[in-house]
Design a protein around this motif. Structure first.
Motif, mmCIF file in Angstrom:
data_model
loop_
_atom_site.group_PDB
_atom_site.id
_atom_site.type_symbol
_atom_site.label_atom_id
_atom_site.label_comp_id
_atom_site.label_asym_id
_atom_site.label_seq_id
_atom_site.Cartn_x
_atom_site.Cartn_y
_atom_site.Cartn_z
ATOM 1 N N UNK A 5 4.902 6.035 18.253
ATOM 2 C CA UNK A 5 4.460 5.441 19.520
ATOM 3 C C UNK A 5 3.455 6.345 20.233
ATOM 4 N N UNK A 6 3.712 7.641 20.221
ATOM 5 C CA UNK A 6 2.771 8.596 20.827
ATOM 6 C C UNK A 6 1.415 8.511 20.142
ATOM 7 N N UNK A 7 1.438 8.444 18.806
ATOM 8 C CA UNK A 7 0.197 8.362 18.044
ATOM 9 C C UNK A 7 -0.601 7.105 18.350
ATOM 10 N N UNK A 8 0.077 6.059 18.765
ATOM 11 C CA UNK A 8 -0.588 4.811 19.130
ATOM 12 C C UNK A 8 -1.144 4.848 20.550
ATOM 13 N N UNK A 9 -0.742 5.849 21.315
ATOM 14 C CA UNK A 9 -1.154 5.917 22.714
ATOM 15 C C UNK A 9 -0.263 5.117 23.641
ATOM 16 N N UNK A 10 0.924 4.771 23.198
ATOM 17 C CA UNK A 10 1.857 3.986 24.010
ATOM 18 C C UNK A 10 2.369 4.802 25.191
ATOM 19 N N UNK A 52 0.813 -1.211 0.000
ATOM 20 C CA UNK A 52 0.000 0.000 0.000
ATOM 21 C C UNK A 52 0.850 1.266 0.000
ATOM 22 N N UNK A 53 1.401 1.641 1.124
ATOM 23 C CA UNK A 53 2.076 2.928 1.271
ATOM 24 C C UNK A 53 3.571 2.923 0.963
ATOM 25 N N UNK A 54 4.225 1.789 1.080
ATOM 26 C CA UNK A 54 5.690 1.759 0.997
ATOM 27 C C UNK A 54 6.174 0.792 -0.080
ATOM 28 N N UNK A 55 5.657 0.966 -1.285
ATOM 29 C CA UNK A 55 6.027 0.101 -2.397
ATOM 30 C C UNK A 55 7.517 0.082 -2.683
ATOM 31 N N UNK A 56 8.175 1.192 -2.428
ATOM 32 C CA UNK A 56 9.631 1.269 -2.648
ATOM 33 C C UNK A 56 10.412 1.043 -1.366
ATOM 34 N N UNK A 57 9.714 0.697 -0.313
ATOM 35 C CA UNK A 57 10.364 0.466 0.971
ATOM 36 C C UNK A 57 10.250 1.682 1.876
ATOM 37 N N UNK A 58 10.590 1.476 3.135
ATOM 38 C CA UNK A 58 10.528 2.546 4.122
ATOM 39 C C UNK A 58 11.810 3.376 4.030
ATOM 40 N N UNK A 59 11.700 4.691 3.858
ATOM 41 C CA UNK A 59 12.892 5.531 3.757
ATOM 42 C C UNK A 59 13.685 5.579 5.070
ATOM 43 N N UNK A 60 14.970 5.747 4.959
ATOM 44 C CA UNK A 60 15.852 5.877 6.119
ATOM 45 C C UNK A 60 15.377 7.015 7.010
ATOM 46 N N UNK A 61 15.316 6.731 8.316
ATOM 47 C CA UNK A 61 14.918 7.733 9.296
ATOM 48 C C UNK A 61 13.434 7.777 9.589
ATOM 49 N N UNK A 62 12.622 7.165 8.732
ATOM 50 C CA UNK A 62 11.172 7.160 8.936
ATOM 51 C C UNK A 62 10.771 5.983 9.817
ATOM 52 N N UNK A 63 9.526 5.966 10.273
ATOM 53 C CA UNK A 63 9.043 4.905 11.157
ATOM 54 C C UNK A 63 7.594 4.593 10.852
ATOM 55 N N UNK A 64 7.224 3.331 11.045
ATOM 56 C CA UNK A 64 5.864 2.868 10.809
ATOM 57 C C UNK A 64 5.570 1.725 11.781
ATOM 58 N N UNK A 65 4.304 1.596 12.170
ATOM 59 C CA UNK A 65 3.919 0.591 13.167
ATOM 60 C C UNK A 65 3.193 -0.598 12.543
ATOM 61 N N UNK A 66 3.392 -1.755 13.175
ATOM 62 C CA UNK A 66 2.622 -2.961 12.867
ATOM 63 C C UNK A 66 2.250 -3.631 14.185
ATOM 64 N N UNK A 67 1.512 -4.702 14.071
ATOM 65 C CA UNK A 67 1.250 -5.559 15.211
ATOM 66 C C UNK A 67 2.590 -6.077 15.764
ATOM 67 N N UNK A 68 2.571 -6.552 16.992
ATOM 68 C CA UNK A 68 3.771 -7.155 17.586
ATOM 69 C C UNK A 68 3.725 -8.678 17.527
ATOM 70 N N UNK A 69 2.673 -9.240 16.968
ATOM 71 C CA UNK A 69 2.591 -10.693 16.862
ATOM 72 C C UNK A 69 2.771 -11.354 18.221
ATOM 73 N N UNK A 70 3.734 -12.246 18.327
ATOM 74 C CA UNK A 70 3.987 -13.008 19.552
ATOM 75 C C UNK A 70 4.940 -12.329 20.518
#
Length: 171
Positions: A107-112, A54-72
């Motif tokens: 992390x702030x945006x997630x409410x962590x 979806x958003x990062x077809x060319x990959x995540x740029x250096x210095x940027x951050x994105x969240x996913x589930x933590x799985x296990x």
């Protein structure tokens, strides 16, 4: 924000957010990235594949951050950030600091309330250990954030001793 330096395995840290020192593909790799994907399980890889589609077809740029589930993992989320490769010919310290800043922002945006960081770029990306600690602590010490605690997880005894020495010298 309280900052703690610990020696250990980032995949075993109990925090709202565990930060992954990812490669730009977001699809796993070696070091911290590989460990997080292995221990976190297939849910993390599936979420990363969805981000790439979806958003990062060319990959995540250096210095940027994105969240996913933590799985296990013993966390709610993984925040993936891509550190810079160290260079003696180009000052990339701002990009390294951006990794920490942007991970905090996500992390702030997630409410962590709690976040655990590895020492970004200090492994195969070649960043000198003492300066990697200095860059991380600079951002964490000066961050204006509602997060309550940041843990900097140092993989081995040498890295932990180095971090404690840098912390004491800069105090």
């Amino acid at each position: 924000m309280r900052i703690t330096l610990v020696q250990g395995d980032i995949t075993r840290q109990e925090a709202d957010v565990i930060v992954n020192a990812a490669n730009s593909s977001l699809l796993g790799g070696g070091g911290v990235d590989g460990a997080i994907h292995r221990r976190g399980g297939p849910e993390i890889l599936a979420a990363c594949r969805a981000l790439r589609a979806s958003h990062y077809g060319r990959g995540l740029p250096t210095g940027q951050a994105v969240a996913t589930t933590a799985g296990n993992l013993p966390a709610r989320w993984v925040v993936h950030t891509v550190g810079p490769v160290y260079s003696t010919g180009e000052d990339r310290a701002e990009l390294l600091r951006d990794c920490y800043r942007n991970a905090l922002r996500v992390a702030e945006g997630l409410g962590a309330r709690t976040i655990a960081f590895p020492l970004i770029s200090s492994g195969v990306y070649g960043w000198p250990l003492d300066d990697a600690v200095r860059q991380a602590l600079h951002v964490l010490d000066t961050a204006e954030t509602p997060l309550e605690e940041a843990v900097l997880v140092l993989f081995d005894e040498h890295a932990h001793r180095t971090a404690l020495a840098v912390r004491a010298a800069d105090a």
